[in-house]
Write an enzyme that holds these catalytic residues in place. Structure first.
Site, PDB file in Angstrom:
ATOM      1  CG  ASN A   1      -3.118   4.326   1.766  1.00  0.00           C
ATOM      2  OD1 ASN A   1      -4.295   4.592   2.040  1.00  0.00           O
ATOM      3  ND2 ASN A   1      -2.654   3.100   1.713  1.00  0.00           N
TER       4      ASN A   1
ATOM      5  CD  GLU B   1      -3.960   3.992  -4.814  1.00  0.00           C
ATOM      6  OE1 GLU B   1      -3.266   3.306  -4.053  1.00  0.00           O
ATOM      7  OE2 GLU B   1      -4.065   5.222  -4.690  1.00  0.00           O
TER       8      GLU B   1
ATOM      9  CG  HIS C   1      -2.881  -0.204  -2.874  1.00  0.00           C
ATOM     10  ND1 HIS C   1      -3.179   1.091  -2.551  1.00  0.00           N
ATOM     11  CD2 HIS C   1      -3.024  -0.915  -1.725  1.00  0.00           C
ATOM     12  CE1 HIS C   1      -3.460   1.175  -1.264  1.00  0.00           C
ATOM     13  NE2 HIS C   1      -3.355  -0.028  -0.740  1.00  0.00           N
TER      14      HIS C   1
ATOM     15  CB  SER D   1      -0.939  -0.005   1.196  1.00  0.00           C
ATOM     16  OG  SER D   1      -0.200  -0.168   2.371  1.00  0.00           O
TER      17      SER D   1
END
Ligand code: T1G
Length: 700
Positions: free
Chosen positions: A483, A445, A433, A412
């Site tokens: 993130n 992602e 991801h 991540s």
């Protein structure tokens, strides 16, 4: 007769077969009811209705479906007559009997055209529905008036306020469709018209059917919406429109038009339609022309929450999966999680028991030996977030996996370039991801490293489509798109907490803004220990100039990780979540240690700081080329972070404020904390040039 568009060069064409007139619409790819299609239909009906020798008319769609609905691209632009309501009313008014033959989809205005016909016949593969409410509007071409006349108020309310799509059998049971047919659309349309002509298929004008009032259904629906969708505007207008169906048709239609216009004027409509197109826009990537590799067999390393979720998603999409773990106990735990996930899919009606059993018998294999990955097409690594562990695994995989197999990491935030550097095939290394729970969350992602080949990127996008996910292309940085931005704006929630707003006030303000859950409630749900581990990992590199709030660390030091331990920022027990008084004490103590005098914050200021921080870091993600366009960031937050869909995403919302206002806010906040609040150069440029983020979507 009409302007060209379809392969044969006409959007609406007429074919005479004896006393039957077949009217075909041909507006690829989905027969959206564009102005030309509407014009063509009206002209065809003017020509055929009551014409000598025409005893029945059948409407049907060429290509993959009937009419998929109004042309959404026309919304927000000046209306272009004839409108769909005019088309529907003209169909219903025909003296010559008209039947609609449905196949593929008949959605929104497409279903409304069908309901205005004097009968409806469908091929078995047909699905119908009123998705308007998901776009912030309501069926505006008679659907709220004709559906109750055929299916009753309760059934019409459920379909119109949920946007749920139903199959042909259910539509027949409800009375929306008269009967099923077989064969090619044209032939079935011919037969349906013949049946209508001979009386074998009953003819009736929907508008002449009376509607039985159902106050109970209206009250129940309103109560449910007030509980679950209190932020939304359109669902309540849907209820009002359906309630008007007990009036004579003309009055009901007038009420529907007025309510439709209210929805059209709502800012929620703009946000929801942007979200609709965002899901499709993000597929337009530089590598879209590359040929994806075929993926039939996926190897998943790691049977933890993510690995088993990824394996479940692949199994549900019909792929073969080999799951690997390092020991028997972990492997059986991973398999048990997959079985639980599949059982959930069966319970939700997404999977039959037979298919579940077949998946577990044939599609899923488990192994302790990485060597069993020698034949897979794609490996997805989902092990502990540690670079050394991943490098060791990718070194082994590189030697085991067949030539042409793609090696992906579900990391991540770790550097995919660095992972690729230990392999002999960096062109075939990519980041995939997933978001937890991986078999439910739609965002994926696709992280493109420096040497990732275009067809490998295209394969990531093709895999996302197969899994029913929304793929967004991301560059390599700590946290990629979502993130990285989350890591930045989450700090603002901590600053607000230390400076005077309580965690519950912050959560409530953001839930009022439209988030399903506020940041502290999300932390309790996801587990406070995850963030704690990251903060400890990053501690050596932490910038001493940056404000650091230690409240969450103190909660974790007590072993309070949120719901999974019964308490975190909230106490979670049978009485439901409530603020944890210990956290209030930690906040007071930290304020005292740091000499902070708390002050009151309005909900508006909480939202302003939180959203401005999110937009500022998102702008830097754009500047750094980590995201292709603002719309990609919108998609990440809509499909991965529970961002309120009616607001269209962070960047769409940013444009409702405008770069100048955002600049003003950041400069004002920077007076308190110049380290955290920095003006992104791109934002200043947009403000100076009088442009918005939407203009960057067109540029890319
Ligand atoms: N209008 C304009 N373009 C549309 C469209 C529409 N209704 N539907 C799809 N497209 C485009 C889409 O953007 C994409 O374009 C291409 O077609 C293929 O779509 C009066 C007012 C029909 C189930 O909400 O649900 O009727 O990216 O990739 O996966 O009461 O499209 O190729 O440039 O989605 O096979 C109600 C919306 C409108 C249906 C097909 N109708 N569409 O899915 O293909 S409001 C809808 C869909 C209304 C009335 C009211 C899906 C689909 P591009 P796609 P797909």
């Amino acid at each position: 007769m009409t302007s060209s568009a379809g392969p044969e060069g006409r959007i609406v064409s007429i074919e005479r077969v004896g006393p039957i007139a077949l009217v075909a619409v041909d507006n690829p790819p989905v027969n959206a009811a564009s102005q030309a299609l509407r014009q063509g239909l009206v002209e065809a009906l003017e020509q055929l209705d009551g014409a000598e020798g025409v005893e029945a008319i059948a409407l049907y769609g060429k290509g993959r479906s009937f009419i998929a609905g109004a042309d959404i691209r026309e919304f927000g632009k000046p209306p272009m007559p004839p409108g769909l309501p005019d088309v529907c009313n003209r169909i219903e008014a025909c003296e010559t009997p008209v039947v609609a033959l449905l196949h593929g989809v008949a959605l929104g205005g497409g279903l409304e055209v069908a309901l205005a016909a004097h009968a409806r016949v469908a091929l078995p593969d047909t699905t119908v529905g009123f998705p308007e409410v998901t776009l912030g509007i309501l069926p505006g071409a008679g659907g709220t008036q004709r559906a109750p006349r055929l299916a009753g108020i309760a059934a019409a309310l459920e379909l119109i306020t949920t946007g749920r799509r139903i199959d042909a059998e259910e539509a027949v049971r409800l009375g929306l469709i008269d009967r099923l047919a077989a064969g090619a659309p044209r032939d079935a349309a011919l037969q349906a018209a013949e049946d209508l002509r001979t009386g074998a298929l009953p003819r009736r004008r929907t508008g002449e059917i009376a509607v039985a009032p159902d106050a109970a259904a209206i009250q129940a629906t309103t109560a449910k919406l007030a509980k679950r969708q209190k932020h939304l505007f359109a669902p309540f207008k849907c209820v009002e429109a359906v309630a008007a169906s007990v009036q004579p048709l003309a009055e009901g239609l007038a009420t529907e038009r007025a309510l439709f216009q209210q929805c059209l004027d709502s800012p929620q409509r703009a946000g929801l339609i942007h979200a609709f197109f965002a899901e499709r826009a993000v597929a337009k990537i530089p590598e879209a022309g590359a040929t994806p590799r075929q993926i039939g067999h996926v190897g998943v390393i790691g049977g933890g929450t993510m690995g088993s979720g990824i394996a479940t998603a692949a199994l549900l999409a019909g792929l073969k999966v080999t799951l690997n773990e390092r020991d028997a106990e972990a492997l059986s735990r991973g398999k048990a999680t997959i079985e639980k996930n599949l059982a959930g899919a069966v319970k939700r009606g997404k999977l039959s028991e037979e298919k579940r059993d077949a998946i577990l018998k044939d599609a899923l294999q488990t192994t302790l030996k990485l060597e069993d990955f020698s034949k897979v097409d794609l490996v997805i690594e989902a092990v502990f977030e540690d670079m050394d562990v991943k490098k060791e695994i990718f070194t082994r995989l590189d030697a085991i996996a067949r030539p042409g197999a793609i090696l992906a990491s579900n990391t991540s935030y770790l550097d995919i370039d660095e992972i690729a550097s230990v392999t002999s095939r960096p062109a075939e290394v990519i980041g995939l991801h997933f978001f937890s729970p991986a078999h439910v969350m739609r965002l994926l992602e696709v992280v493109v490293a420096g040497k990732t080949a275009p067809e490998v990127v295209a394969t990531g996008f093709a895999l996302a489509r197969k899994l029913g996910k929304v793929a967004v292309r991301a560059g390599v940085c700590d946290g990629f798109i979502g993130n990285r931005i989350l890591g930045h704006y989450k700090k603002v929630a901590d600053y607000l907490m230390l400076d005077g707003a309580s965690p519950q006030q912050i959560d409530a303000a953001l839930e009022e803004f439209g988030f399903a859950m506020g940041p502290f409630a999300v932390l309790d749900l996801a587990g406070l220990d995850i963030g704690w581990a990251t903060r400890k990992r990053l501690a050596p590199t932490r910038d001493p100039a940056e404000r650091y709030v230690a409240v969450a660390d103190r909660v974790c030091e007590n072993g309070w990780f949120g719901r999974k331990t019964g308490q975190g920022f909230y106490i979670h027990d049978a009485d439901g979540p409530r603020p944890n008084p210990e956290v209030a004490r930690f906040i007071e103590e930290e304020r005292a240690e740091k000499g902070i005098t708390p002050r009151a914050f309005s909900d508006d200021e909480i939202v302003s700081r939180y959203m401005t921080a999110m937009i500022a870091e998102a702008t830097r993600v754009l500047e750094d080329g980590i995201a292709l366009r603002p719309v990609d960031i919108d998609a990440v937050f809509l499909f991965g972070y529970g961002f309120p869909r009616f607001r269209g995403g962070p960047m769409f919302y940013a444009d409702t404020l405008g770069p100048a206002e955002l600049l003003r806010r950041i400069e004002a906040y920077a007076k308190e904390d110049p380290h955290y609040w920095r003006v992104p150069a791109l934002l200043r440029r947009l403000a100076d040039e009088g442009r918005d983020f939407a203009s960057l979507n067109k540029e890319a």
